[in-house]
Write an enzyme that holds these catalytic residues in place. Structure first.
Site, PDB file in Angstrom:
ATOM      1  N   ARG A 195      17.518  -5.902  13.686  1.00 54.51           N
ATOM      2  CA  ARG A 195      16.336  -6.375  13.979  1.00 54.51           C
ATOM      3  C   ARG A 195      15.132  -6.404  12.749  1.00 54.51           C
ATOM      4  O   ARG A 195      15.404  -5.435  12.059  1.00 54.51           O
ATOM      5  CB  ARG A 195      15.630  -5.394  15.191  1.00 54.51           C
TER       6      ARG A 195
ATOM      7  N   TYR B  98       0.798  -1.138   0.073  1.00 57.01           N
ATOM      8  CA  TYR B  98       0.027   0.026  -0.123  1.00 57.01           C
ATOM      9  C   TYR B  98       0.903   1.411   0.000  1.00 57.01           C
ATOM     10  O   TYR B  98       1.989   1.085   0.483  1.00 57.01           O
ATOM     11  CB  TYR B  98      -0.730   0.085   1.352  1.00 57.01           C
TER      12      TYR B  98
ATOM     13  N   HIS C  67       2.176   5.894  14.892  1.00 61.22           N
ATOM     14  CA  HIS C  67       1.241   6.020  13.619  1.00 61.22           C
ATOM     15  C   HIS C  67       0.242   4.884  14.249  1.00 61.22           C
ATOM     16  O   HIS C  67       0.482   4.164  15.065  1.00 61.22           O
ATOM     17  CB  HIS C  67       1.995   5.341  12.309  1.00 61.22           C
TER      18      HIS C  67
END
Length: 360
Positions: free
Chosen positions: A260, A122, A187
């Site tokens: 990570r 997206y 977010h």
């Protein structure tokens, strides 16, 4: 007034105010050197000192932290041996991305953090044609690569057998690969794009997921979190209800001390909007997607954790789709999802808090 030697009361008041106090209070009340500048300086200093969230009340923050924690499920699922095998597969994904073997919208590069979209991808951040909450769009079908078989076999099936997710739930898998000092700003995963819950699995090293932070830039600073959730290598984290919808989450630069990676597993909503066929973002034909050119990855700087950089596309994620609460839908699974829906309803009834997002 004449006997005191002053012909103007302003001169007398000025003489009674020590120079140091005048300088100290110059911007405190916004009445000296321009009221608006004073107010801005006061607000900025307040942010620096106190890192205010939506409410400075300790009781409110404690209640909010309890809401966050109650809507998170965390479980240690993968053994060190299983983690090592999956991490080898993640390295293969990175190598293929560097060799340009994926479709154009599969790979999204950023300093100290790369994204790999599988199944569904997206638009977000600087990729958006129109800026603002709820403007994210799914790419057209076929514009990102399919979910790799190893994700199904080694990750998704393991979570299904552990009772974390139901079979057939996942149709979107994203791999975020962080280097030391990498981050993602506060977010909320787009409510109009993704159903709940949001499932993530951590690899390579331990880190932390923070809730309710505010980011500031130049230089980068992060406010005190409402809640900090440690995430261990091999653990799965499931966000639903309040933690997924009503408060932002982020990864701070100081929490990525080693490389990570996280695999995020989600389900897109059937009515999620897609990029229009005549959009510039969809100019490449689905049948012949343009491969990426090989590109070297920047070597991790050992001091990068203290000097993080953030792209504009990351800053744009600091937008909460406040108008999309009306589009929330419950997921039709039983047990865990039913409980998550009930918790979410309670949160909406009991909380008057509004998530405040800063636009950068």
């Amino acid at each position: 007034m004449a006997t005191s030697g002053y012909s103007d009361l302003r001169e007398k008041l000025k003489s009674m105010t020590p120079h140091g106090d005048e300088k100290k209070n110059k911007y405190a009340d916004g009445t000296s050197n321009g009221g608006e500048k004073g107010k801005k300086r006061k607000s900025r200093e307040s942010d620096d000192d106190d890192y205010e969230h939506s409410d400075d009340s300790a009781d409110i923050r404690e209640q909010e932290a309890r809401r966050v924690r109650s809507s998170i499920l965390q479980k240690s699922v993968f053994t060190p041996e299983e983690c090592a095998l999956i991490e080898e597969k993640i390295d293969d994904v990175v190598a293929k991305g560097e060799a340009g073997l994926y479709r154009e919208h599969t790979v999204d590069r950023a300093p100290l953090r790369n994204k790999y979209f599988f199944g569904e991808g997206y638009t977000y951040g600087s990729q958006l044609e129109k800026r603002g909450p709820g403007q994210e769009r799914l790419y057209r079908k076929g514009e990102v690569d399919d979910i790799p078989n190893w994700v199904h076999e080694l990750v998704i099936k393991r979570l299904v057998s552990s009772g974390v997710i139901p079979e057939g739930f996942v149709n979107s898998a994203v791999i975020n690969d962080y280097q030391p000092g990498g981050c993602i700003v506060s977010h909320v995963d787009p409510l109009h794009i993704f159903a709940r819950p949001i499932v993530s699995v951590s690899f390579f090293s331990d880190s932390a997921l923070c809730f309710g932070c505010r980011f500031q830039f130049k230089p980068i600073r992060v406010s005190e979190p409402v809640f900090v959730l440690p995430v261990r290598r091999g653990s799965v984290t499931v966000l639903s209800g309040y933690a997924a919808d009503d408060i932002t989450h982020c990864i701070r630069p100081q929490d990525i001390k080693e490389r990570r990676a996280v695999i995020i597993l989600r389900k897109t909503r059937p009515d999620a909007p897609r990029v229009d066929s005549d959009s510039p973002l969809s100019s490449s034909p689905v049948e012949r997607p343009a491969p990426l050119k090989a590109k070297r990855t920047r070597r991790a700087d050992p001091d990068a954790a203290h000097r993080p950089r953030v792209l504009e596309m990351d800053k744009e994620e600091n937008r909460h789709p406040s108008n999309s609460r009306q589009r929330r839908h419950s997921i039709s699974s039983e047990n865990y999802w039913r409980r998550g829906g009930q918790d979410s309803d309670k949160h909406r009834e009991s909380s008057g808090r509004k998530v405040k997002m800063r636009r950068h």
